[in-house]
Design a protein around this motif. Structure first.
Motif, PDB file in Angstrom:
ATOM      1  N   MET A 209      87.139  74.014  22.405  1.00 49.05           N
ATOM      2  CA  MET A 209      86.931  72.588  22.598  1.00 49.05           C
ATOM      3  C   MET A 209      87.715  72.079  23.796  1.00 49.05           C
ATOM      4  SD  MET A 209      84.755  71.055  20.684  1.00 49.05           S
ATOM      5  CE  MET A 209      85.304  69.376  20.948  1.00 49.05           C
ATOM      6  N   THR A 210      88.899  72.619  23.995  1.00 45.88           N
ATOM      7  CA  THR A 210      89.702  72.235  25.155  1.00 45.88           C
ATOM      8  C   THR A 210      89.004  72.647  26.442  1.00 45.88           C
ATOM      9  OG1 THR A 210      91.762  72.427  23.889  1.00 45.88           O
ATOM     10  CG2 THR A 210      91.934  72.517  26.292  1.00 45.88           C
ATOM     11  N   ILE A 211      88.409  73.843  26.456  1.00 44.31           N
ATOM     12  CA  ILE A 211      87.672  74.316  27.636  1.00 44.31           C
ATOM     13  C   ILE A 211      86.492  73.402  27.919  1.00 44.31           C
ATOM     14  CG2 ILE A 211      86.206  76.182  28.519  1.00 44.31           C
ATOM     15  CD1 ILE A 211      88.051  78.142  27.003  1.00 44.31           C
ATOM     16  N   LEU A 212      85.717  73.072  26.893  1.00 42.52           N
ATOM     17  CA  LEU A 212      84.566  72.192  27.074  1.00 42.52           C
ATOM     18  C   LEU A 212      84.992  70.814  27.586  1.00 42.52           C
ATOM     19  CD1 LEU A 212      82.409  72.942  23.886  1.00 42.52           C
ATOM     20  CD2 LEU A 212      81.900  73.594  26.241  1.00 42.52           C
ATOM     21  N   THR A 213      86.074  70.297  27.030  1.00 41.85           N
ATOM     22  CA  THR A 213      86.573  68.987  27.456  1.00 41.85           C
ATOM     23  C   THR A 213      87.020  69.019  28.906  1.00 41.85           C
ATOM     24  OG1 THR A 213      87.308  68.534  25.187  1.00 41.85           O
ATOM     25  CG2 THR A 213      88.230  67.155  26.932  1.00 41.85           C
ATOM     26  N   ARG A 214      87.666  70.122  29.312  1.00 44.94           N
ATOM     27  CA  ARG A 214      88.124  70.248  30.697  1.00 44.94           C
ATOM     28  C   ARG A 214      86.941  70.319  31.653  1.00 44.94           C
ATOM     29  NH1 ARG A 214      90.571  75.070  30.574  1.00 44.94           N
ATOM     30  NH2 ARG A 214      92.348  74.145  29.492  1.00 44.94           N
ATOM     31  N   VAL A 215      85.906  71.071  31.273  1.00 44.74           N
ATOM     32  CA  VAL A 215      84.706  71.160  32.107  1.00 44.74           C
ATOM     33  C   VAL A 215      84.047  69.788  32.227  1.00 44.74           C
ATOM     34  CG1 VAL A 215      82.379  72.128  32.263  1.00 44.74           C
ATOM     35  CG2 VAL A 215      84.282  73.589  31.584  1.00 44.74           C
ATOM     36  N   SER A 216      83.995  69.061  31.117  1.00 46.78           N
ATOM     37  CA  SER A 216      83.418  67.716  31.111  1.00 46.78           C
ATOM     38  C   SER A 216      84.155  66.809  32.080  1.00 46.78           C
ATOM     39  CB  SER A 216      83.477  67.136  29.695  1.00 46.78           C
ATOM     40  OG  SER A 216      83.108  65.779  29.685  1.00 46.78           O
ATOM     41  N   SER A 217      85.492  66.889  32.060  1.00 45.14           N
ATOM     42  CA  SER A 217      86.300  66.057  32.951  1.00 45.14           C
ATOM     43  C   SER A 217      86.122  66.460  34.407  1.00 45.14           C
ATOM     44  CB  SER A 217      87.775  66.161  32.552  1.00 45.14           C
ATOM     45  OG  SER A 217      88.588  65.419  33.422  1.00 45.14           O
ATOM     46  N   ASN A 218      86.140  67.766  34.664  1.00 46.28           N
ATOM     47  CA  ASN A 218      86.026  68.253  36.045  1.00 46.28           C
ATOM     48  C   ASN A 218      84.671  67.907  36.658  1.00 46.28           C
ATOM     49  OD1 ASN A 218      88.583  69.335  35.897  1.00 46.28           O
ATOM     50  ND2 ASN A 218      87.889  71.403  35.422  1.00 46.28           N
ATOM     51  N   ARG A 219      83.636  67.956  35.837  1.00 44.84           N
ATOM     52  CA  ARG A 219      82.285  67.666  36.334  1.00 44.84           C
ATOM     53  C   ARG A 219      81.956  66.168  36.299  1.00 44.84           C
ATOM     54  NH1 ARG A 219      78.289  72.032  33.335  1.00 44.84           N
ATOM     55  NH2 ARG A 219      79.203  73.969  34.150  1.00 44.84           N
ATOM     56  N   ASN A 220      82.859  65.394  35.670  1.00 43.98           N
ATOM     57  CA  ASN A 220      82.578  63.980  35.431  1.00 43.98           C
ATOM     58  C   ASN A 220      81.249  63.836  34.697  1.00 43.98           C
ATOM     59  OD1 ASN A 220      83.064  61.216  35.478  1.00 43.98           O
ATOM     60  ND2 ASN A 220      82.052  60.920  37.445  1.00 43.98           N
ATOM     61  N   GLN A 221      81.091  64.663  33.666  1.00 40.51           N
ATOM     62  CA  GLN A 221      79.846  64.765  32.912  1.00 40.51           C
ATOM     63  C   GLN A 221      80.167  64.618  31.428  1.00 40.51           C
ATOM     64  OE1 GLN A 221      78.020  68.654  33.209  1.00 40.51           O
ATOM     65  NE2 GLN A 221      75.956  67.847  32.933  1.00 40.51           N
ATOM     66  N   LYS A 222      79.322  63.927  30.688  1.00 41.88           N
ATOM     67  CA  LYS A 222      79.568  63.748  29.265  1.00 41.88           C
ATOM     68  C   LYS A 222      79.616  65.097  28.559  1.00 41.88           C
ATOM     69  CE  LYS A 222      77.545  59.138  28.831  1.00 41.88           C
ATOM     70  NZ  LYS A 222      78.855  58.499  28.573  1.00 41.88           N
ATOM     71  N   LEU A 223      80.462  65.168  27.526  1.00 41.39           N
ATOM     72  CA  LEU A 223      80.642  66.417  26.792  1.00 41.39           C
ATOM     73  C   LEU A 223      79.320  66.914  26.214  1.00 41.39           C
ATOM     74  CD1 LEU A 223      82.708  68.501  25.790  1.00 41.39           C
ATOM     75  CD2 LEU A 223      83.080  67.057  23.786  1.00 41.39           C
ATOM     76  N   ARG A 224      78.501  66.002  25.720  1.00 44.91           N
ATOM     77  CA  ARG A 224      77.222  66.412  25.141  1.00 44.91           C
ATOM     78  C   ARG A 224      76.302  67.041  26.187  1.00 44.91           C
ATOM     79  NH1 ARG A 224      76.740  60.487  24.568  1.00 44.91           N
ATOM     80  NH2 ARG A 224      75.398  59.658  26.202  1.00 44.91           N
ATOM     81  N   ASP A 225      76.405  66.562  27.460  1.00 47.47           N
ATOM     82  CA  ASP A 225      75.567  67.116  28.523  1.00 47.47           C
ATOM     83  C   ASP A 225      76.058  68.503  28.940  1.00 47.47           C
ATOM     84  OD1 ASP A 225      73.979  64.844  28.544  1.00 47.47           O
ATOM     85  OD2 ASP A 225      75.234  63.827  30.010  1.00 47.47           O
ATOM     86  N   VAL A 226      77.377  68.681  28.937  1.00 44.73           N
ATOM     87  CA  VAL A 226      77.935  70.012  29.208  1.00 44.73           C
ATOM     88  C   VAL A 226      77.450  70.992  28.145  1.00 44.73           C
ATOM     89  CG1 VAL A 226      80.063  71.376  29.313  1.00 44.73           C
ATOM     90  CG2 VAL A 226      79.981  69.124  30.380  1.00 44.73           C
ATOM     91  N   ALA A 227      77.489  70.565  26.878  1.00 48.53           N
ATOM     92  CA  ALA A 227      77.023  71.417  25.773  1.00 48.53           C
ATOM     93  C   ALA A 227      75.544  71.750  25.934  1.00 48.53           C
ATOM     94  CB  ALA A 227      77.272  70.721  24.440  1.00 48.53           C
ATOM     95  N   ALA A 228      74.756  70.754  26.311  1.00 49.35           N
ATOM     96  CA  ALA A 228      73.316  70.974  26.479  1.00 49.35           C
ATOM     97  C   ALA A 228      73.042  71.995  27.577  1.00 49.35           C
ATOM     98  CB  ALA A 228      72.619  69.649  26.794  1.00 49.35           C
ATOM     99  N   ASP A 229      73.816  71.931  28.670  1.00 51.05           N
ATOM    100  CA  ASP A 229      73.640  72.893  29.764  1.00 51.05           C
ATOM    101  C   ASP A 229      73.940  74.314  29.293  1.00 51.05           C
ATOM    102  OD1 ASP A 229      72.959  70.858  31.462  1.00 51.05           O
ATOM    103  OD2 ASP A 229      74.921  70.718  32.433  1.00 51.05           O
ATOM    104  N   ILE A 230      75.003  74.465  28.507  1.00 56.89           N
ATOM    105  CA  ILE A 230      75.383  75.793  28.002  1.00 56.89           C
ATOM    106  C   ILE A 230      74.280  76.344  27.105  1.00 56.89           C
ATOM    107  CG2 ILE A 230      76.973  77.011  26.455  1.00 56.89           C
ATOM    108  CD1 ILE A 230      79.191  75.174  27.504  1.00 56.89           C
ATOM    109  N   LEU A 231      73.781  75.511  26.207  1.00 55.37           N
ATOM    110  CA  LEU A 231      72.749  75.968  25.272  1.00 55.37           C
ATOM    111  C   LEU A 231      71.428  76.237  25.977  1.00 55.37           C
ATOM    112  CD1 LEU A 231      73.474  73.619  22.232  1.00 55.37           C
ATOM    113  CD2 LEU A 231      74.142  76.001  22.521  1.00 55.37           C
TER     114      LEU A 231
END
Length: 245
Positions: A209-231
């Motif tokens: 979860m920390t990794i996902l949150t960091r990616v979300s912050s770095n990309r300035n992208q919502k966490l749900r969108d980061v998750a959607a990209d991974i899936l």
């Protein structure tokens, strides 16, 4: 809340949160952070907050003030019982004052203790006829949730519930239902993406979860969108939560 000026200030801040968010899901995210901050200032020690949404017979963690808060809240959802779910069931505040001495939820309390959580407070929010929500506060020590703090938390929850009811009333009945369903479906995507990260990195759920949150912050992208990209990289179909009728 017990102090009128504090209550007025909280009401204004919640109104600002509502005006500054695009939908119910974003409001819930900001509500968790705001609620955790309010109780942290009140007790003088860090308090984290998860938000549980109940729609029909299903409950799910839909927001948290931190990745750890989401994980702590999901422990209760996985077991199907605990202070927050009890608060939803009884529509009253439920205190777990000490994970070592309270006899009510031994399995749940063991898992909380392993995460360094010593006490919790479940506070229900009124939404509507077929939906409800609760704030799940987590303390790293016992004795934080005194009678005064519980009274303040209940007052804050009343204000938050009013704001949340207003949020879900904006728009048509269909869009409100879609907002609540989206909150659950996006959390499902985040949980699945967290599992992917755990498998790829051989790490714990909290680390994922920390990794996902960091990616979300770095990309300035919502966490749900980061998750959607991974899936999207590992499955051809949409990920959806199926609700019970």
């Amino acid at each position: 809340m017990t102090n009128n000026s504090a209550g007025d200030e909280a009401a204004i801040q919640l109104q600002d949160l509502l005006l500054g968010t695009e939908n119910v899901e974003d409001f819930l995210d900001q509500l968790a952070v705001f609620a955790a901050g309010a109780l942290t200032r009140l007790v003088g020690a860090e308090v984290e907050c998860g938000v549980t949404l109940q729609r029909r017979r299903r409950t799910m963690t839909v927001a948290g003030s931190s990745p750890r808060a989401v994980i702590l809240d999901r422990i209760e959802q996985s077991l199907g019982d605990g202070p927050c779910i009890e608060a939803l069931r009884t529509k009253s505040v439920v205190l777990l004052a000490d994970v070592d001495t309270d006899p009510r939820w031994p399995g749940y309390q063991l898992q909380l203790a392993a995460q360094g959580c010593r006490s919790t407070l479940g506070v229900p929010l009124e939404i509507g006829a077929d939906s409800a929500a609760a704030l799940n506060f987590f303390g790293s020590d016992t004795g934080l949730f005194t009678d005064e703090v519980i009274k303040e938390a209940a007052g804050f929850a009343d204000l938050a519930g009013r704001s949340l009811r207003l949020a879900v009333r904006i728009g048509t009945a269909q869009s409100r239902a879609e907002d609540l369903q989206a909150a659950m479906e996006h959390r499902t995507s985040i949980d699945l993406a967290c599992g992917v990260v755990m498998a790829q990195n051989r790490c714990s759920q909290e680390q994922a979860m920390t990794i996902l949150t960091r990616v979300s912050s770095n990309r300035n992208q919502k966490l749900r969108d980061v998750a959607a990209d991974i899936l999207a990289n590992i499955t051809a179909g949409d990920v959806r939560t199926h609700f019970e009728a």
